[in-house]
Design a protein around this motif. Structure first.
Motif, mmCIF file in Angstrom:
data_model
loop_
_atom_site.group_PDB
_atom_site.id
_atom_site.type_symbol
_atom_site.label_atom_id
_atom_site.label_comp_id
_atom_site.label_asym_id
_atom_site.label_seq_id
_atom_site.Cartn_x
_atom_site.Cartn_y
_atom_site.Cartn_z
ATOM 1 N N GLN A 1 0.682 -1.499 0.257
ATOM 2 C CA GLN A 1 0.112 -0.122 -0.499
ATOM 3 C C GLN A 1 0.710 0.696 0.193
ATOM 4 O OE1 GLN A 1 -3.003 -1.649 3.104
ATOM 5 N NE2 GLN A 1 -4.456 -0.253 1.685
ATOM 6 N N PHE B 1 -6.556 4.697 -2.109
ATOM 7 C CA PHE B 1 -6.882 5.547 -0.984
ATOM 8 C C PHE B 1 -7.793 6.493 -1.678
ATOM 9 C CE2 PHE B 1 -2.625 4.210 0.398
ATOM 10 C CZ PHE B 1 -2.816 3.231 1.330
ATOM 11 N N TYR C 1 -10.194 10.396 0.576
ATOM 12 C CA TYR C 1 -9.074 10.918 1.039
ATOM 13 C C TYR C 1 -9.578 12.531 1.594
ATOM 14 C CZ TYR C 1 -4.304 12.236 3.652
ATOM 15 O OH TYR C 1 -2.676 12.283 3.955
ATOM 16 N N ASP D 1 -4.394 9.127 13.639
ATOM 17 C CA ASP D 1 -5.000 7.990 12.150
ATOM 18 C C ASP D 1 -3.783 7.033 11.823
ATOM 19 O OD1 ASP D 1 -5.617 6.606 10.355
ATOM 20 O OD2 ASP D 1 -7.130 7.837 10.043
ATOM 21 N N VAL E 1 -3.422 4.569 9.681
ATOM 22 C CA VAL E 1 -3.696 3.817 8.270
ATOM 23 C C VAL E 1 -4.348 4.984 7.504
ATOM 24 C CG1 VAL E 1 -5.739 2.026 7.728
ATOM 25 C CG2 VAL E 1 -5.355 2.662 10.343
ATOM 26 N N PRO F 1 -3.822 7.235 4.438
ATOM 27 C CA PRO F 1 -2.331 7.614 3.810
ATOM 28 C C PRO F 1 -1.209 9.171 4.048
ATOM 29 C CG PRO F 1 -3.982 7.416 2.014
ATOM 30 C CD PRO F 1 -4.549 7.894 3.678
ATOM 31 N N TRP G 1 2.396 6.420 1.385
ATOM 32 C CA TRP G 1 1.773 5.258 1.981
ATOM 33 C C TRP G 1 1.191 5.285 3.309
ATOM 34 C CZ3 TRP G 1 5.806 8.883 2.312
ATOM 35 C CH2 TRP G 1 6.090 9.779 3.039
ATOM 36 N N GLY G 2 0.288 3.972 3.151
ATOM 37 C CA GLY G 2 -1.035 4.504 4.261
ATOM 38 C C GLY G 2 -0.934 2.843 4.400
ATOM 39 N N GLY G 3 -2.679 2.344 4.763
ATOM 40 C CA GLY G 3 -2.977 0.799 5.098
ATOM 41 C C GLY G 3 -1.495 0.071 6.274
ATOM 42 N N VAL G 4 -0.732 -1.168 5.043
ATOM 43 C CA VAL G 4 -0.193 -1.592 6.116
ATOM 44 C C VAL G 4 0.971 -1.072 6.212
ATOM 45 C CG1 VAL G 4 -1.611 -4.108 5.676
ATOM 46 C CG2 VAL G 4 0.319 -3.711 4.237
ATOM 47 N N ASP G 5 1.344 -0.108 5.480
ATOM 48 C CA ASP G 5 2.721 0.160 5.203
ATOM 49 C C ASP G 5 2.643 2.105 5.851
ATOM 50 O OD1 ASP G 5 3.820 -1.598 3.167
ATOM 51 O OD2 ASP G 5 2.537 -0.551 1.558
ATOM 52 N N ARG G 6 1.440 2.742 6.928
ATOM 53 C CA ARG G 6 2.008 3.856 6.840
ATOM 54 C C ARG G 6 2.359 3.886 8.009
ATOM 55 N NH1 ARG G 6 2.198 6.971 9.872
ATOM 56 N NH2 ARG G 6 0.360 8.928 10.297
#
Ligand code: SIN
Ligand code: FE2
Length: 214
Positions: A19, A110, A113, A139, A141, A143, A179-184
């Motif tokens: 992500q 995403f 946003y 937050d 999560v 991005p 970069w967000g979610g699992v990569d945040r």
């Protein structure tokens, strides 16, 4: 020097994680308006060198716009709805900032946003930003949308621990990293910016970092 004025092709992207990606040249159509927006923001909230909790003056000059601004002083890092230097709220987002951030986030997967903070970073040649995580936001999560303007730089993108291997990502005028979610929570930083002169920003690299704080 060879790629200092390299012509960017908009539409290409490079994955940095499940992500996380670089959207090459994505901000190019917005660049002129973004730079005008930065002028408006810095006229109301001038760029300044913040002091870290440890007492070091940061090399990168910073200011903010939006509902919250990232601040650092001897007491720590925090988001403040008020510019402590001016004693008034940070300038509002120039409309083009929100348009670009939303479009880039959507292009990276995403949708919807709605950032509430934008940190403006200015790098003079020789300036670096050491490896860090963005962890002052509630937050963790949504991005981060990070826009590069002006002089090129090398972005470091790592893992979830400071010591993890990093990849080196060349960033040119108009590039956007998301970069967000699992990569945040990935560590990231910027190597010292090489000297140069860019037609649109002179002797500087500018960066806009959008985040959702609350
Ligand atoms: C940041 O991590 O706040 C800025 C990154 C960049 O300047 O590209
Ligand atoms: Fe960061």
């Amino acid at each position: 020097m060879s790629d200092l004025f390299a012509v960017q092709v908009r539409g290409r992207s490079t994955a940095l994680g499940p992500q996380a990606c670089v959207l090459h040249g994505h901000a190019l159509p917005f660049a002129e308006a973004l730079l005008a927006g930065i002028d408006t923001v810095t006229a109301a909230a001038p760029l300044r060198h913040l002091v870290t909790p440890g007492g070091h003056v940061m090399q990168v000059a910073m200011t903010n716009c939006g509902r919250f601004g990232w601040c650092s002083d001897r007491r720590g890092y925090r988001y403040d709805p008020v510019d402590p230097q001016a004693g008034r709220p940070w300038p509002a987002f120039p409309p083009v900032f929100l348009a670009l951030a939303g479009e880039a986030a959507a292009a990276a997967g995403f949708s919807g946003y709605r950032p509430d903070a934008c940190l403006v970073n200015r790098y003079a040649p020789g300036t670096r930003l050491s490896l860090h995580q963005d962890r002052d936001e509630d937050d963790r999560v949504a991005p981060i949308v990070s826009v590069s303007l002006g002089l090129p730089a090398t972005f470091l993108f790592g893992g979830f621990a400071r010591g993890d291997k990093t990849v080196r990502v060349p960033l040119l005028h108009g590039d956007v990293v998301v970069w967000g979610g699992v990569d945040r929570m990935r560590f990231h930083g910027v190597l010292p910016v090489p000297p140069g002169v860019h037609p649109d920003t002179g002797g500087y690299r500018l960066n806009l970092t959008f985040r959702k704080v609350r």
